[in-house]
Design a protein around this motif. Structure first.
Motif, PDB file in Angstrom:
ATOM      1  N   LYS A 119       0.850  -1.197   0.000  1.00 20.81           N
ATOM      2  CA  LYS A 119       0.000   0.000   0.000  1.00 20.81           C
ATOM      3  C   LYS A 119       0.884   1.245   0.000  1.00 20.81           C
ATOM      4  CE  LYS A 119      -2.895  -3.288   1.578  1.00 20.81           C
ATOM      5  NZ  LYS A 119      -2.482  -4.671   1.917  1.00 20.81           N
TER       6      LYS A 119
ATOM      7  N   ASP B  11      -3.777   4.691  -0.415  1.00 23.91           N
ATOM      8  CA  ASP B  11      -4.088   3.347   0.075  1.00 23.91           C
ATOM      9  C   ASP B  11      -3.872   3.280   1.589  1.00 23.91           C
ATOM     10  OD1 ASP B  11      -4.372   2.782  -2.597  1.00 23.91           O
ATOM     11  OD2 ASP B  11      -2.558   1.565  -2.745  1.00 23.91           O
TER      12      ASP B  11
ATOM     13  N   GLY C   8      -6.325  -5.812   3.546  1.00 25.41           N
ATOM     14  CA  GLY C   8      -6.321  -4.581   2.762  1.00 25.41           C
ATOM     15  C   GLY C   8      -7.615  -4.423   2.007  1.00 25.41           C
ATOM     16  N   ARG C   9      -7.582  -4.598   0.693  1.00 28.33           N
ATOM     17  CA  ARG C   9      -8.811  -4.588  -0.106  1.00 28.33           C
ATOM     18  C   ARG C   9      -9.666  -5.810   0.199  1.00 28.33           C
ATOM     19  NH1 ARG C   9     -10.681   0.144  -2.122  1.00 28.33           N
ATOM     20  NH2 ARG C   9      -9.097   1.250  -3.318  1.00 28.33           N
TER      21      ARG C   9
ATOM     22  N   SER D 192     -10.031   3.013   8.089  1.00 27.82           N
ATOM     23  CA  SER D 192     -10.788   1.805   8.458  1.00 27.82           C
ATOM     24  C   SER D 192     -10.294   1.256   9.796  1.00 27.82           C
ATOM     25  CB  SER D 192     -10.680   0.745   7.362  1.00 27.82           C
ATOM     26  OG  SER D 192      -9.353   0.303   7.188  1.00 27.82           O
TER      27      SER D 192
ATOM     28  N   TRP E  55     -11.578  -0.494   2.033  1.00 24.68           N
ATOM     29  CA  TRP E  55     -10.435  -0.932   2.831  1.00 24.68           C
ATOM     30  C   TRP E  55     -10.916  -1.591   4.114  1.00 24.68           C
ATOM     31  CZ3 TRP E  55      -6.096  -1.141   0.285  1.00 24.68           C
ATOM     32  CH2 TRP E  55      -5.876  -0.240  -0.775  1.00 24.68           C
TER      33      TRP E  55
ATOM     34  N   MET F 235      -6.444   2.653   4.787  1.00 29.01           N
ATOM     35  CA  MET F 235      -6.246   1.654   5.829  1.00 29.01           C
ATOM     36  C   MET F 235      -6.244   2.291   7.210  1.00 29.01           C
ATOM     37  SD  MET F 235      -6.118  -1.427   4.627  1.00 29.01           S
ATOM     38  CE  MET F 235      -5.381  -2.301   6.009  1.00 29.01           C
TER      39      MET F 235
END
Length: 270
Positions: free
Chosen positions: A5, A9, A171-172, A16, A102, A13
């Protein structure tokens, strides 16, 4: 391939992670004798929705809960339902939240009431094992350095780590490469690089390491019936110190006031 990331990105993270930590803190306040595990799950759903998120667990391979709620000898993947918490129980909350694509993933263990000496020691050792693993989550180290540190900590206190279930990249997706076992050899496994995000999550048993699966197809319990604790943080590998993205108060007690609030179905972003 282990996802790396960068830039926005990492910002995603961090968001979230912060939000899921807030959910755990709010859930912590409602844990008390008399609350049912299904009520906890419903309150978690409200808290996640209030933050514009959704659960990565609900529907994952058919899982029926918003979060995982495991009690006493249950290790992981417990399902909220009619079970009523009792004074002296040990409750594990494994909570995930997806925000803007995320995933933040975290878990903590809480005594209902004050907790006896054995339970408090189990909680202490499991948290210590988590932080020992996090301390090894540095660029240039390897996954095995995290794994070995966790295992060594548990074994030093005469406790055992669960081997069938492990940490993971996040992550995703809820589960990305690499796997992060709670046992292993220093210097083994993939090399850690800045931008990796790992869910490090020791599951430590007061007795033996063996576990078994209940008939519901989800709930994992200790084979010997002894109690288990579970802690988890989402961690970002950086060029320096590891960054914990889901930092919260972790272990704690319970409040009757919070339980009454949950029964009223209150939801807030506090």
């Amino acid at each position: 391939m282990i996802p790396i990331k960068r830039g926005k990105d990492i910002d995603g993270m961090r968001l979230s992670g912060r939000l899921v930590a807030e959910v755990v803190e709010s859930l912590r306040s409602i844990l008390a004798p008399g609350i049912r595990t299904g009520e906890i799950d419903r309150y978690a759903a409200e808290l996640i929705a209030a933050r514009g998120g959704k659960s990565p667990f609900l529907g994952y391979r058919g899982f029926p809960g918003t979060i995982c709620i495991s009690v006493n000898e249950e290790v992981v993947h417990g399902i909220g339902g009619e079970r009523m918490l009792q004074y002296g129980d040990l409750v594990k909350l494994d909570v995930g939240l997806i925000k803007d694509g995320w995933v933040g993933d975290t878990a903590a263990t809480f005594p209902i009431g004050m907790g006896d000496a054995g339970d408090l020691k189990l909680i202490e050792v499991t948290q210590e094992a988590l932080w020992a693993g996090i301390a090894q989550a540095r660029e240039g180290n390897r996954i095995g350095d995290i794994s070995a540190a966790i295992e060594a900590c548990a074994q030093a206190h005469g406790m055992a780590v669960v081997r069938e279930f492990v940490g993971h990249g996040v992550g995703r997706k809820l589960h990305e490469e690499p796997q992060v076992p709670n046992y292993g050899r220093p210097g083994a496994g993939p090399k850690l690089k800045a931008g990796m995000t790992l869910a490090i999550e020791p599951m430590v048993n007061a007795g033996g390491a063996a576990v078994r699966l209940l008939a519901d197809g989800w709930t994992v319990v200790t084979a010997d019936g002894r109690r288990s604790a579970h802690f988890e943080h989402t961690v970002l590998i950086t060029k320096g110190e590891p960054e914990v993205l889901t930092k919260h108060g972790m272990a704690g007690g319970s409040t009757e006031k919070g339980a009454a609030k949950a029964r009223q179905g209150a939801a807030s972003g506090e």
